[in-house]
Design an enzyme around this catalytic site. Structure first.
Site, PDB file in Angstrom:
ATOM      1  CG  ASP A 134      -2.049   0.890   1.246  1.00  0.00           C
ATOM      2  OD1 ASP A 134      -2.160   1.762   0.180  1.00  0.00           O
ATOM      3  OD2 ASP A 134      -2.714   1.446   2.468  1.00  0.00           O
ATOM      4  CB  THR A 135       2.069   3.721   2.700  1.00  0.00           C
ATOM      5  OG1 THR A 135       2.422   2.703   3.583  1.00  0.00           O
ATOM      6  CG2 THR A 135       0.842   4.324   2.893  1.00  0.00           C
TER       7      THR A 135
END
Ligand code: 5GP
Length: 186
Positions: free
Chosen positions: A109-110
């Site tokens: 994700d990040t």
């Protein structure tokens, strides 16, 4: 037939056959890349809990000998947002020094989690260090992390199923589905 689709599901992003085919392709690639390796030298490290189904399927498709271990990290406390802080809850049992390590993550994700793990294992003097993720959300990446094997790039939505949860629900759905935004956007 089959499990009814929960009301919280917005749409099915990846069905069972699509996942199965891609996991087989990833395993074929990994088996080719690690051809000739000895069992005690190759360690798959699954990141709990989200990767447990992916790791189980991937490991069973591999044709090269390997060992399996797990690591557990803190989650987002049931919220669909990243804080950038990652906490180690459970370490691997196996010693990684001198071994070829493949970190197996459910979703990038990040990128904070994989970056943390990459640094953690990188400091333990493995013979080599590579990363695999079933899913990646490129629109959400905040940090650069080396990703050697990727299943699918997906749009920015909260996805569940095939090991992935929301508030510890939906993990055992056989497909990967996007939740309705109202479920996770409070
Ligand atoms: P990152 O550190 O890259 O932001 O986040 C990685 C972790 O966040 C994943 O291992 C996973 O636990 C969780 N995560 C990020 N996006 C999703 C998602 O769409 N669905 C689920 N179930 N977990 C996610």
């Amino acid at each position: 037939m089959g499990v009814p689709v929960p009301d919280s599901v917005d749409y099915i992003l990846l069905d069972e056959a699509t996942i199965r085919n891609r996991v087989q392709e990833m395993a074929d690639q990994i088996s080719a890349d690690y051809h000739g390796i000895r069992n005690e030298d190759f360690l798959l490290v699954g990141v709990l809990k989200g990767s447990f189904i992916f790791l189980a399927d991937l490991a069973r498709c591999l044709t090269v000998p390997h060992r399996v271990d797990f690591i557990a990290l803190s989650s987002y406390a049931d919220k669909a947002e990243a804080t950038g802080s990652v906490r180690l809850i459970m370490d691997t049992r196996a010693d990684v020094a001198g071994r070829h390590v493949l970190i197996v993550e459910d979703i990038l994700d990040t990128g904070y989690t994989l970056r943390y793990l990459y640094r953690l294992f990188g400091a333990r003097e493995p013979a080599s260090l590579r990363t695999a993720a079933l899913l990646s959300k490129p629109d959400r990446h905040k940090v650069e992390v080396p990703l050697d094997y990727l299943g699918f790039s997906i749009p920015d939505a909260w996805v569940v199923g095939y090991g992935l949860d929301y508030a510890d629900r939906f993990r055992t759905l056989p497909y990967i589905a996007a939740l309705k935004p109202r479920v996770y956007q409070k």
